[in-house]
Design an enzyme around this catalytic site. Structure first.
Site, PDB file in Angstrom:
ATOM      1  N   VAL A  98      20.695  22.935  -6.643  1.00  0.00           N
ATOM      2  CA  VAL A  98      20.187  22.713  -7.998  1.00  0.00           C
ATOM      3  C   VAL A  98      20.741  23.835  -8.866  1.00  0.00           C
ATOM      4  CG1 VAL A  98      18.138  22.545  -9.460  1.00  0.00           C
ATOM      5  CG2 VAL A  98      18.076  21.643  -7.115  1.00  0.00           C
ATOM      6  N   CYS A  99      21.211  23.462 -10.044  1.00  0.00           N
ATOM      7  CA  CYS A  99      21.686  24.443 -11.031  1.00  0.00           C
ATOM      8  C   CYS A  99      22.813  25.290 -10.417  1.00  0.00           C
ATOM      9  CB  CYS A  99      20.504  25.276 -11.502  1.00  0.00           C
ATOM     10  SG  CYS A  99      20.752  26.169 -13.058  1.00  0.00           S
ATOM     11  N   THR A 100      22.783  26.591 -10.636  1.00  0.00           N
ATOM     12  CA  THR A 100      23.868  27.449 -10.163  1.00  0.00           C
ATOM     13  C   THR A 100      23.804  27.723  -8.664  1.00  0.00           C
ATOM     14  OG1 THR A 100      22.573  29.375 -10.840  1.00  0.00           O
ATOM     15  CG2 THR A 100      24.248  28.575 -12.384  1.00  0.00           C
TER      16      THR A 100
END
Length: 224
Positions: A98-100
């Protein structure tokens, strides 16, 4: 089914807490929240999360999920974290972020030649790990599933549930948790936000944050 979330200091808590709330409802699933030494990790909101295990005590994951946050800059240079993710991914049914958190997958060599996504402010960095950015809230390439920024983790979790156990199970969990989003503003992505707002946020936060992330990625790649 063992679902393993890999945490580290300065993790974005919603990258983790959104998906874990949904994925923990999977029938037959057991959730494992792990950190390198099993000690609490500090989140970007200032409170800590107590893991259920250390890397050494963690079982083999069927689903491994790596959230993001500013702590990713340090995590991609932490051999123990990167090696744990790499080894767990070898036998995992689903490899996710998720995300970075996608950059930790990248540091583990898991993005090479793959379609992927991350938070919109960092997508230009995905090719550093050999990945091809695809503009979508959730991107699947084989058993690799990556989500965009922060709240994308909830959509990601529901899509993954549908992949793993069918749409009916995903819809039931969505209903149980009353995930019926109706945001007051249409502007959670740069493509739907007035340009002055995008430019202002980038200037205040994300231009520097992306430069710092790029420097950390380049340093990690140079060391390998």
């Amino acid at each position: 089914m063992n679902i393993v979330f890999v945490l580290f200091d300065n993790v974005t808590q919603l990258d983790f807490s959104g998906p874990v709330q949904f994925l923990s409802r999977l029938p037959g699933a057991k959730t494992h929240v792990v950190s390198k030494d099993g000690r609490p990790v500090i989140t970007d909101c200032g409170f800590s999360i107590l893991p259920t295990a250390s890397f050494a005590d963690c079982p083999q994951a069927d689903i491994i999920c790596v959230p993001g946050g500013h702590g990713v800059r340090e995590a991609i240079g932490d051999t123990a974290i990167v090696e744990f993710v790499r080894e767990q991914a070898k036998a995992a049914q689903w490899i996710t972020s998720v995300c970075t958190g996608s950059f930790i997958l990248g540091a583990a060599g898991l993005l090479q030649g793959k379609k992927a996504t991350t938070h919109w402010a960092y997508t230009q960095l995905l090719p550093l790990f050999g990945a091809m950015h695809e503009q979508a809230r959730v991107v699947r390439d084989g058993n690799l599933v990556t989500a965009g920024g922060v709240t994308s983790g909830i959509d990601f979790a529901l899509e993954l549930i549908a992949m793993a156990q069918g749409e009916a199970v995903a819809r039931t969990i969505q209903l149980a948790l009353e995930y019926d989003p109706a945001p007051p503003f249409d502007g959670g992505h740069p493509s739907r936000t007035a340009q002055p707002l995008v430019d202002g946020l980038k200037a205040r936060v994300y231009d520097k944050a992306a430069d710092d992330m790029k420097a950390a990625i380049c340093a990690t790649l140079a060391a390998t």
